[in-house]
Design a protein around this motif. Structure first.
Motif, PDB file in Angstrom:
ATOM      1  N   ASN A  97      24.877 -33.487   5.481  1.00  0.00           N
ATOM      2  CA  ASN A  97      23.637 -32.917   6.007  1.00  0.00           C
ATOM      3  C   ASN A  97      22.882 -32.213   4.887  1.00  0.00           C
ATOM      4  OD1 ASN A  97      23.781 -33.055   9.200  1.00  0.00           O
ATOM      5  ND2 ASN A  97      25.846 -32.705   8.430  1.00  0.00           N
ATOM      6  N   ILE A  98      21.583 -32.494   4.808  1.00  0.00           N
ATOM      7  CA  ILE A  98      20.734 -31.833   3.829  1.00  0.00           C
ATOM      8  C   ILE A  98      19.388 -31.521   4.483  1.00  0.00           C
ATOM      9  CG2 ILE A  98      21.808 -33.075   1.902  1.00  0.00           C
ATOM     10  CD1 ILE A  98      18.779 -34.291   1.785  1.00  0.00           C
ATOM     11  N   THR A  99      18.590 -30.742   3.776  1.00  0.00           N
ATOM     12  CA  THR A  99      17.226 -30.484   4.234  1.00  0.00           C
ATOM     13  C   THR A  99      16.276 -30.751   3.072  1.00  0.00           C
ATOM     14  OG1 THR A  99      17.336 -28.140   3.640  1.00  0.00           O
ATOM     15  CG2 THR A  99      17.930 -28.732   5.919  1.00  0.00           C
ATOM     16  N   LEU A 100      15.057 -31.112   3.414  1.00  0.00           N
ATOM     17  CA  LEU A 100      14.000 -31.270   2.427  1.00  0.00           C
ATOM     18  C   LEU A 100      12.894 -30.280   2.771  1.00  0.00           C
ATOM     19  CD1 LEU A 100      13.657 -35.164   2.063  1.00  0.00           C
ATOM     20  CD2 LEU A 100      14.813 -33.574   0.521  1.00  0.00           C
ATOM     21  N   SER A 101      12.412 -29.611   1.755  1.00  0.00           N
ATOM     22  CA  SER A 101      11.320 -28.660   1.931  1.00  0.00           C
ATOM     23  C   SER A 101      10.275 -28.901   0.859  1.00  0.00           C
ATOM     24  CB  SER A 101      11.828 -27.221   1.817  1.00  0.00           C
ATOM     25  OG  SER A 101      12.727 -26.919   2.854  1.00  0.00           O
ATOM     26  N   GLY A 102       9.035 -28.609   1.217  1.00  0.00           N
ATOM     27  CA  GLY A 102       7.955 -28.728   0.256  1.00  0.00           C
ATOM     28  C   GLY A 102       6.755 -29.414   0.866  1.00  0.00           C
ATOM     29  N   THR A 103       5.753 -29.632   0.023  1.00  0.00           N
ATOM     30  CA  THR A 103       4.547 -30.329   0.452  1.00  0.00           C
ATOM     31  C   THR A 103       4.653 -31.777  -0.013  1.00  0.00           C
ATOM     32  OG1 THR A 103       3.257 -28.302   0.304  1.00  0.00           O
ATOM     33  CG2 THR A 103       2.032 -30.383   0.301  1.00  0.00           C
ATOM     34  N   PHE A 104       4.451 -32.682   0.936  1.00  0.00           N
ATOM     35  CA  PHE A 104       4.536 -34.113   0.681  1.00  0.00           C
ATOM     36  C   PHE A 104       3.223 -34.759   1.096  1.00  0.00           C
ATOM     37  CE2 PHE A 104       8.766 -32.566   1.218  1.00  0.00           C
ATOM     38  CZ  PHE A 104       9.589 -33.344   0.427  1.00  0.00           C
ATOM     39  N   ILE A 105       2.694 -35.604   0.246  1.00  0.00           N
ATOM     40  CA  ILE A 105       1.510 -36.385   0.595  1.00  0.00           C
ATOM     41  C   ILE A 105       1.967 -37.826   0.754  1.00  0.00           C
ATOM     42  CG2 ILE A 105      -0.717 -37.267  -0.203  1.00  0.00           C
ATOM     43  CD1 ILE A 105      -1.306 -34.564  -1.336  1.00  0.00           C
ATOM     44  N   SER A 106       1.521 -38.462   1.833  1.00  0.00           N
ATOM     45  CA  SER A 106       1.952 -39.831   2.104  1.00  0.00           C
ATOM     46  C   SER A 106       0.790 -40.802   1.974  1.00  0.00           C
ATOM     47  CB  SER A 106       2.556 -39.930   3.503  1.00  0.00           C
ATOM     48  OG  SER A 106       1.592 -39.634   4.486  1.00  0.00           O
ATOM     49  N   LYS A 107       1.136 -42.014   1.632  1.00  0.00           N
ATOM     50  CA  LYS A 107       0.159 -43.092   1.542  1.00  0.00           C
ATOM     51  C   LYS A 107       0.875 -44.379   1.930  1.00  0.00           C
ATOM     52  CE  LYS A 107      -3.580 -44.582  -1.518  1.00  0.00           C
ATOM     53  NZ  LYS A 107      -4.466 -44.773  -0.391  1.00  0.00           N
ATOM     54  N   VAL A 108       0.200 -45.222   2.706  1.00  0.00           N
ATOM     55  CA  VAL A 108       0.779 -46.471   3.193  1.00  0.00           C
ATOM     56  C   VAL A 108       0.397 -47.615   2.270  1.00  0.00           C
ATOM     57  CG1 VAL A 108       0.808 -48.131   5.112  1.00  0.00           C
ATOM     58  CG2 VAL A 108       0.763 -45.672   5.593  1.00  0.00           C
ATOM     59  N   PHE A 109       1.380 -48.464   1.988  1.00  0.00           N
ATOM     60  CA  PHE A 109       1.181 -49.675   1.200  1.00  0.00           C
ATOM     61  C   PHE A 109       1.780 -50.853   1.957  1.00  0.00           C
ATOM     62  CE2 PHE A 109       1.194 -46.152  -1.745  1.00  0.00           C
ATOM     63  CZ  PHE A 109       0.107 -46.423  -2.555  1.00  0.00           C
ATOM     64  N   ASP A 110       1.335 -52.043   1.631  1.00  0.00           N
ATOM     65  CA  ASP A 110       1.843 -53.260   2.257  1.00  0.00           C
ATOM     66  C   ASP A 110       2.142 -54.258   1.150  1.00  0.00           C
ATOM     67  OD1 ASP A 110       2.509 -55.354   3.936  1.00  0.00           O
ATOM     68  OD2 ASP A 110       0.516 -55.580   4.809  1.00  0.00           O
ATOM     69  N   GLY A 111       3.404 -54.552   0.953  1.00  0.00           N
ATOM     70  CA  GLY A 111       3.755 -55.485  -0.107  1.00  0.00           C
ATOM     71  C   GLY A 111       5.251 -55.572  -0.301  1.00  0.00           C
TER      72      GLY A 111
END
Length: 163
Positions: A97-111
């Motif tokens: 078990n782990i946790t992730l913290s912080g600010t994440f920016i997401s972007k979608v790609f197709d390929g």
């Protein structure tokens, strides 16, 4: 309207994930790893590991009821190892078990999987336009290979953890 995938993966809605910011504070995941050869994992090993992780989460009833909210993130800390992170609702016994913290920016790609380095460069350009920089990347593949073939898309979400 895109037809729902009749396989194991829920229909992916790119607009939900494209160019979004997520502020995670101790977001819960279970973690596993698989060996890779220059960032290329052996597909049977991934399938086996993902199946094990899903079973642990399902058996402990710690998987979100909303399948569209479940994330399976991949991160390659080296050319010879890929780490897998499955989002869960709480601690899963018999799992790492782990946790992730912080600010994440997401972007979608197709390929194709092989295009990930190119997509990371595109993401770096996108972030630079906002005067931001990633210090790590996580990739969520929206569909398993069978579902991607049926959907006609191999969507992936790049999550850039900001510095």
């Amino acid at each position: 309207m895109e037809q729902a995938i009749k396989e194991c993966c829920p229909t992916f809605h790119p607009e939900k994930w494209d160019e979004k910011t997520f502020n995670w504070s101790q977001k819960k995941f279970i973690k596993a790893s698989v060996p890779t050869l220059f960032h290329i994992p052996l597909p049977p090993m991934i399938g086996k590991k993902v199946t094990q992780m899903m079973k642990l989460a399902e058996d402990s009833k710690k998987l979100s009821d909303d399948k569209e909210e479940i994330l399976l993130l991949f991160n390659d800390p080296s050319a010879f190892k890929s780490e897998l992170y499955l989002s869960v609702t709480d601690t899963v016994t018999e799992a790492e078990n782990i946790t992730l913290s912080g600010t994440f920016i997401s972007k979608v790609f197709d390929g194709a999987f092989s295009a990930v380095p190119k997509f990371m460069k595109q993401m770096d350009t996108y972030l630079a336009q906002q005067h931001k920089k990633a210090n790590d990347y996580y990739v969520h593949y929206a569909y398993c290979p069978k579902c991607a073939k049926k959907a006609g898309h191999n969507f992936m979400v790049l999550f850039a953890k900001l510095e």
